[in-house]
Enzyme design. Structure first.
Site, PDB file in Angstrom:
ATOM      1  N   LYS A   1      45.934  21.072   3.335  1.00 48.49           N
ATOM      2  CA  LYS A   1      45.189  20.113   2.523  1.00 48.49           C
ATOM      3  C   LYS A   1      43.826  20.644   2.100  1.00 48.49           C
ATOM      4  CE  LYS A   1      47.868  16.093   3.171  1.00 48.49           C
ATOM      5  NZ  LYS A   1      48.126  14.804   3.769  1.00 48.49           N
TER       6      LYS A   1
ATOM      7  N   ARG B   1      53.544  17.204  10.173  1.00 43.91           N
ATOM      8  CA  ARG B   1      54.257  17.415   8.905  1.00 43.91           C
ATOM      9  C   ARG B   1      53.653  18.649   8.257  1.00 43.91           C
ATOM     10  NH1 ARG B   1      53.293  16.340   3.644  1.00 43.91           N
ATOM     11  NH2 ARG B   1      55.051  15.736   2.338  1.00 43.91           N
TER      12      ARG B   1
END
Ligand code: PMM
Length: 272
Positions: free
Chosen positions: A209, A248
């Protein structure tokens, strides 16, 4: 049970880090199976990018992208999750054998989602969310991000339970990067105990991210997504050592290895 690794399979042309690589159904299936071989317990298939500023795809396109991939992975004996905010897509993939619905809107985007999952006995990941991709930057405003995310996520938890989703089929996710600045993300990670207090298994979803790009890059150039995997894996290990339900990730092998080392160091490896 030890920390589960969910391998990310974005069947989209535009996801921020792997967009376009797995659009072809056969290539997507092969990549899903490769992640299972590396130790992924669940493959999380997505047909709509949630990247900040991305446009929505229509329902038919989303279903057409994911259903064949889900069907093939289920036929191969893989436990599949589908990343969708739409009840119709959830119904279609549960029909062909998906186990999990991973809803980044926490049930807020589609009023039919929670009852659809409940009625079909699906397992559900509910995520903290404050609007679709184009709106979320403007919604990243908090007085106390930890308390507000915990409170809003508790409301998602309660709505899922009220709709009839079984308590043992519910996982909570604070939605790192969704309507959150880098500082907000780090505050949530630093105060994870506030989420543990919600009483349900938690999913850590930090892989590649932007806040990691900012952390690792220079003032004018964030580190590119593919060069954020070491930091991602380190966080997988750190949170596995404190008992997180799942992570994840894009790079499955790196997180599987980090989790093995970190949980052994912490004396939790017998739980694997
Ligand atoms: N982030 C993305 C997509 N799906 N699902 C959950 N539960 N939590 C997340 O933080 C999350 C998600 C962002 O896009 P990516 O698939 O390209 O990582």
């Amino acid at each position: 049970m030890g920390t589960q690794v969910l391998g990310i399979l974005n069947v989209t042309p535009d996801s921020f880090s792997d967009g376009g690589r797995w659009v072809d159904t056969e290539a997507a299936i092969a990549h899903g199976l490769a992640m299972v071989a590396e130790g992924a317990a669940i493959i999380d298939v997505g047909g709509e990018s949630t990247r900040p500023d991305s446009d929505r795809v229509d329902e038919a396109t989303e279903a057409a992208r994911v259903v064949p991939v889900v069907r093939a992975l289920v036929d191969a004996g893989v436990q599949v999750s589908v990343d969708t905010t739409r009840a119709s897509v959830a119904a279609a993939v549960l029909e062909v054998g998906a186990t999990w619905i991973n809803d980044v809107s926490g049930g807020l985007a589609d009023p039919g989602m929670l009852t659809t999952v409940a009625r079909r006995g699906g397992s559900y990941i509910t995520m903290h969310w404050r609007g679709h991709a184009r709106e979320m930057g403007a919604n990243a405003v908090y007085d106390d991000v930890v308390a507000e995310v915990a409170r809003e996520l508790a409301a998602c938890r309660d709505a899922a339970l009220a709709a009839g989703i079984a308590p043992d089929k519910l996982v909570l996710d604070p939605g790192i990067g969704f309507a959150k600045t880098a500082a907000h993300n780090w505050a949530i990670l630093q105060h994870w105990d506030a989420l543990d207090a919600l009483g349900f298994p938690l999913l850590l979803a930090v892989s590649r991210k932007r806040f990691l790009g900012t952390l690792l890059g220079t003032a004018d150039a964030p580190r590119p997504p593919h060069e954020r995997d070491t930091a991602t894996a380190w966080l997988s290990g750190a949170f596995a050592a404190r008992g997180v339900w799942g992570v994840r990730v894009h790079d499955v092998r790196a997180s599987v290895d980090a989790i093995a080392a970190a949980t052994t160091l912490a004396g939790r490896s017998e739980e694997r």
